[in-house]
Design a protein around this motif. Structure first.
Motif, mmCIF file in Angstrom:
data_model
loop_
_atom_site.group_PDB
_atom_site.id
_atom_site.type_symbol
_atom_site.label_atom_id
_atom_site.label_comp_id
_atom_site.label_asym_id
_atom_site.label_seq_id
_atom_site.Cartn_x
_atom_site.Cartn_y
_atom_site.Cartn_z
ATOM 1 N N MET A 70 0.823 -1.207 0.000
ATOM 2 C CA MET A 70 0.000 0.000 0.000
ATOM 3 C C MET A 70 0.860 1.261 0.000
ATOM 4 S SD MET A 70 -3.203 -0.400 -0.260
ATOM 5 C CE MET A 70 -3.952 -1.956 -0.627
ATOM 6 N N TYR A 86 -11.044 3.842 -19.227
ATOM 7 C CA TYR A 86 -12.410 3.347 -19.396
ATOM 8 C C TYR A 86 -13.044 4.110 -20.549
ATOM 9 C CZ TYR A 86 -11.741 1.197 -14.869
ATOM 10 O OH TYR A 86 -11.265 0.446 -13.844
ATOM 11 N N ASP A 88 -15.911 4.354 -21.671
ATOM 12 C CA ASP A 88 -17.232 4.966 -21.501
ATOM 13 C C ASP A 88 -17.219 6.162 -20.549
ATOM 14 O OD1 ASP A 88 -16.871 3.702 -19.126
ATOM 15 O OD2 ASP A 88 -18.478 2.252 -19.369
ATOM 16 N N MET A 89 -16.017 6.576 -20.120
ATOM 17 C CA MET A 89 -15.955 7.734 -19.232
ATOM 18 C C MET A 89 -15.416 8.953 -19.990
ATOM 19 S SD MET A 89 -14.360 6.192 -15.759
ATOM 20 C CE MET A 89 -15.359 6.478 -14.330
ATOM 21 N N PHE A 97 -12.036 10.031 -11.009
ATOM 22 C CA PHE A 97 -12.127 8.680 -10.436
ATOM 23 C C PHE A 97 -10.746 8.182 -10.015
ATOM 24 C CE2 PHE A 97 -11.553 4.128 -11.530
ATOM 25 C CZ PHE A 97 -12.255 3.571 -10.478
ATOM 26 N N GLU A 100 -9.620 9.763 -6.893
ATOM 27 C CA GLU A 100 -10.278 9.238 -5.697
ATOM 28 C C GLU A 100 -9.658 7.921 -5.247
ATOM 29 O OE1 GLU A 100 -14.563 9.182 -6.073
ATOM 30 O OE2 GLU A 100 -14.539 11.270 -6.727
ATOM 31 N N ILE A 101 -9.386 7.024 -6.204
ATOM 32 C CA ILE A 101 -8.810 5.750 -5.754
ATOM 33 C C ILE A 101 -7.329 5.882 -5.424
ATOM 34 C CG2 ILE A 101 -10.512 4.268 -6.918
ATOM 35 C CD1 ILE A 101 -8.452 3.681 -9.041
ATOM 36 N N ARG B 2 -14.811 4.409 1.676
ATOM 37 C CA ARG B 2 -14.882 5.430 0.639
ATOM 38 C C ARG B 2 -14.505 4.829 -0.715
ATOM 39 N NH1 ARG B 2 -10.615 10.300 -0.031
ATOM 40 N NH2 ARG B 2 -11.015 10.473 -2.252
ATOM 41 N N ASN B 3 -13.484 3.969 -0.691
ATOM 42 C CA ASN B 3 -13.056 3.331 -1.932
ATOM 43 C C ASN B 3 -14.141 2.442 -2.512
ATOM 44 O OD1 ASN B 3 -10.544 4.480 -2.030
ATOM 45 N ND2 ASN B 3 -9.594 2.865 -0.803
ATOM 46 N N THR B 6 -16.649 4.622 -4.121
ATOM 47 C CA THR B 6 -16.115 5.198 -5.354
ATOM 48 C C THR B 6 -16.181 4.188 -6.494
ATOM 49 O OG1 THR B 6 -14.568 6.487 -4.046
ATOM 50 C CG2 THR B 6 -14.087 6.295 -6.381
ATOM 51 N N LEU B 7 -15.730 2.974 -6.178
ATOM 52 C CA LEU B 7 -15.723 1.933 -7.204
ATOM 53 C C LEU B 7 -17.140 1.548 -7.612
ATOM 54 C CD1 LEU B 7 -12.823 -0.136 -5.700
ATOM 55 C CD2 LEU B 7 -12.862 0.752 -8.019
ATOM 56 N N LYS B 10 -18.554 4.229 -9.887
ATOM 57 C CA LYS B 10 -17.970 4.136 -11.224
ATOM 58 C C LYS B 10 -18.590 2.974 -11.995
ATOM 59 C CE LYS B 10 -15.063 1.516 -13.397
ATOM 60 N NZ LYS B 10 -14.657 0.164 -13.122
ATOM 61 N N ARG B 13 -22.174 3.685 -12.948
ATOM 62 C CA ARG B 13 -22.191 4.622 -14.064
ATOM 63 C C ARG B 13 -22.051 3.867 -15.386
ATOM 64 N NH1 ARG B 13 -18.879 6.581 -15.974
ATOM 65 N NH2 ARG B 13 -19.501 8.162 -17.433
ATOM 66 N N SER B 14 -21.088 2.937 -15.403
ATOM 67 C CA SER B 14 -20.857 2.279 -16.686
ATOM 68 C C SER B 14 -21.993 1.320 -17.033
ATOM 69 C CB SER B 14 -19.495 1.593 -16.726
ATOM 70 O OG SER B 14 -19.444 0.554 -15.817
ATOM 71 N N LEU B 101 -6.445 -0.601 -11.270
ATOM 72 C CA LEU B 101 -7.048 -0.899 -9.968
ATOM 73 C C LEU B 101 -6.045 -1.603 -9.053
ATOM 74 C CD1 LEU B 101 -10.638 -2.088 -10.955
ATOM 75 C CD2 LEU B 101 -9.839 0.196 -10.358
ATOM 76 N N ILE B 106 -5.678 0.580 -3.101
ATOM 77 C CA ILE B 106 -6.954 0.056 -2.618
ATOM 78 C C ILE B 106 -6.781 -1.448 -2.430
ATOM 79 C CG2 ILE B 106 -8.614 1.738 -3.508
ATOM 80 C CD1 ILE B 106 -8.760 0.280 -6.067
#
Lengths: 346, 255
Positions: A70, A86, A88-89, A97, A100-101, B2-3, B6-7, B10, B13-14, B101, B106
């Motif tokens: 981490m 992605y 589609d974004m 996004f 955020e991650i 939070r993660n 968020t995921l 996302k 959305r898709s 990812l 995460i």
């Protein structure tokens, strides 16, 4: 900043990376050079905690990739070979996004996204769907993604692939700009790119490090001596090329003289020197001493391309002839890179 | 946490920017709508016919109309859920975004839970569509709401279990077609598992029968919340979610 010790990575019976070690000091740009399948991507994947090492230790900013992944992930920005986008974004939404991650604080998120878009010149497509972007834009959105959270280490797998010549130059400038505040490792098979962007090179072949040094030193080390191209004119009667060659070979430090071209009454020779000899003054003195006219003299440095071929070939020629195909492929890629340069300057 | 959100956002959305969510909702609304209309019509015919014959036994709304309808939702969702889950991981593996990812700070379980949650929300929105149909009944009668609530709890639990199985299967391939086909096959197997144990009482047959998703849903449709069924679904869900996390991990080792 990056410390790789005896790293090996095996997939089943296949050894992709075999006992490699290198260190990268903070703020440096290191080029990772090697033919396709040499283990560049695998090594980068280990550095980013995507793959665990089979053996050896990898530390980034003092954190081990196996023990504290981490902490490592927080400090690394990674652009894989195919940008992880992605389709589609929209560009801006995608970067938000990613922010955020990557644990960018909420208060800073907007600002960071804005900055990354500006830096990578994707502001004009911020609202567009990634699916609709050209390859060049995608690559730059990928780059924006990698540096969004302001990581200490940037790992870029072929950052300029698929870009047009102008974008390649811009990307190289951007990468050079990023060095200093970030430690950067980039892989490429385009040799001029390493010469232009990187301070240090790690050449790997068949999963092994075959050379590590600064670009400058590597060129000189493999070069040994130097080479010069001289253009000589003769006032009255022209002596035979062989005579001239013999005289030039007699100059102090000259070891090998080759006639390159005959241009009107002038002759062009390439003269190589013995290691550590001061070739050019001696050569000039010889020519002038013989009453000839010296039209041009220029130093020929080995390009990294030749160094690369020398290193990757010399290492394996006897043991594995099949491998010769791989560097040959990279030579093409390098030549391609060369070709694009003049276009840009024009 | 939070993660995970968020995921999930996302992912959701898709679902909704691609046609998949709308197709699923439309198909579900249509298929269940037809079932609903036909069942209600049959129920009314039956009711009238009985009245003419002079019978005056009390009618059980729930047993005769609502319970079969809840069962219908449960069956339809067995076939729709594979289409929700197929892309969850297969798509990320195919496009290489899984690399983003897995190299972000995460945890693997956050990725899995985020995706599971998003699929649950989409599945939940299908269930909401069916609520509109049930709402129509309010104009004609006063159905018991508690057994319906129990039925929906059962549907959510069953959906959660199926989605976790689908998520796992999606994580084992980079091909969505493979993911949907295998999940579909698994759904079918779990659906017919019950049939094995109907007449065969051998231990293995009862074991197979125990895995039947529908058998565990049935009591909920009757308005019965039994801890053994709740435990079955919750265990089933966690088992596959756990395996999905392991499957993501194995990606690193096999790559």
């Amino acid at each position: 900043m990056i410390d790789v010790q005896n790293l090996s990575k095996r997939y089943g019976g296949f050894t992709a990376v075999d006992d490699i070690s290198f260190r990268v000091e903070p703020g440096r740009i290191v080029g990772f050079l090697g033919p396709n399948g040499a283990g560049k991507t695998t090594t980068m994947r280990v550095l980013t905690c995507f793959l665990p090492p089979s053996r050896g230790t990898v530390k980034i900013a003092g954190f081990d990739v196996l023990e504290t992944p981490m902490e490592v992930k927080r400090r690394v920005g990674y652009l894989p070979e195919t940008p992880p986008l992605y389709p589609d974004m929209a560009v801006e939404g995608y970067l938000r996004f990613v922010g955020e991650i990557k644990e960018v604080p909420k208060a800073e998120l907007e600002d960071r996204v804005e900055r990354a878009m500006k830096r990578c010149a994707v502001l004009d497509v911020r609202g567009k769907l990634i699916a609709k972007l050209s390859k060049g834009y995608r690559q730059r959105v990928g780059l924006a993604q990698a540096l969004l959270h302001d990581p200490e280490v940037l790992i870029l797998d072929e950052p300029t692939s698929g870009l047009d010549p102008k974008q390649i130059l811009e990307t190289r400038d951007l990468i050079r700009e990023l060095a200093g505040e970030h430690t950067i490792i980039l892989s490429t098979h385009i040799l001029p790119e390493v010469e232009q962007t990187c301070e240090e090179v790690v050449i790997i072949n068949k999963g092994k490090v075959v050379a590590t040094d600064s670009v400058e030193n590597l060129r000189n080390r493999l070069r040994g001596g130097e080479a010069a191209l001289v253009e000589i004119g003769f006032g009255g009667q022209t002596p035979t090329a062989d005579t001239v060659r013999a005289v030039l070979a007699g100059a102090h430090g000259a070891s090998n003289v080759v006639l390159r071209e005959q241009r009107g009454g002038r002759l062009l020779f390439e003269v190589e020197s013995a290691p550590n000899a001061n070739l050019r003054p001696a050569l000039a003195a010889t020519i002038v001493g013989n009453g000839w006219e010296l039209y041009e003299m220029k130093s020929l440095a080995y390009s990294l391309e030749e160094v690369f071929l020398q290193v990757t070939r010399g290492d394996s020629a006897e043991t594995d002839e099949a491998l010769l195909e791989a560097p040959a492929e990279d030579l093409d890629a390098g030549a391609e890179g060369d070709n694009t340069e003049p276009e840009v300057q024009a | 946490m939070r993660n995970i959100l968020t995921l999930a956002t996302k992912e959701l959305r898709s679902f909704f920017v691609s046609p998949i969510a709308y197709i699923l909702i439309a198909v579900f609304a249509l298929v269940f709508g037809i079932f609903f209309a036909v069942s209600v019509e049959n129920f009314i015919r039956f009711f009238l016919a009985r009245g003419q014959m002079g019978g005056n036994m009390p009618m059980d709304h729930h047993e005769m109309l609502l319970r079969p309808l809840l069962g219908t939702i449960s069956t339809i969702s067995l076939f729709l859920i594979p289409m929700i889950t197929m892309r969850l991981f297969a798509e990320e593996k195919r496009s290489g975004t899984i690399e983003l990812l897995l190299t972000s700070p995460i945890h693997d379980y956050e990725i899995v839970l985020g995706k599971w949650l998003a699929a649950m929300v989409l599945y939940g929105s299908l269930l909401v569509i069916s609520l509109f149909d049930f709402a129509i009944l309010l104009f004609m009668s006063t159905p018991e709401w508690k057994p319906i609530l129990a039925g929906y709890l059962g549907l959510l639990l069953q959906g959660g279990a199926m989605i976790s199985l689908g998520a796992f299967l999606s994580s084992t391939t980079r091909n969505q077609i493979v993911a949907v086909a295998v999940t579909f096959f698994a759904s079918l197997s779990l659906w017919v598992a019950e049939a094995v144990s109907v007449f065969n009482t051998a231990a293995w047959a009862r074991g197979v029968g125990y895995l039947s998703i529908l058998a565990h849903f049935e009591p909920f449709a009757r308005g019965l919340i039994q801890s053994k069924d709740v435990i079955f679904f919750v265990t089933f869900t966690f088992f596959w979610l756990f395996l999905t996390v392991r499957s993501l991990e194995s990606l690193r080792w096999r790559a």
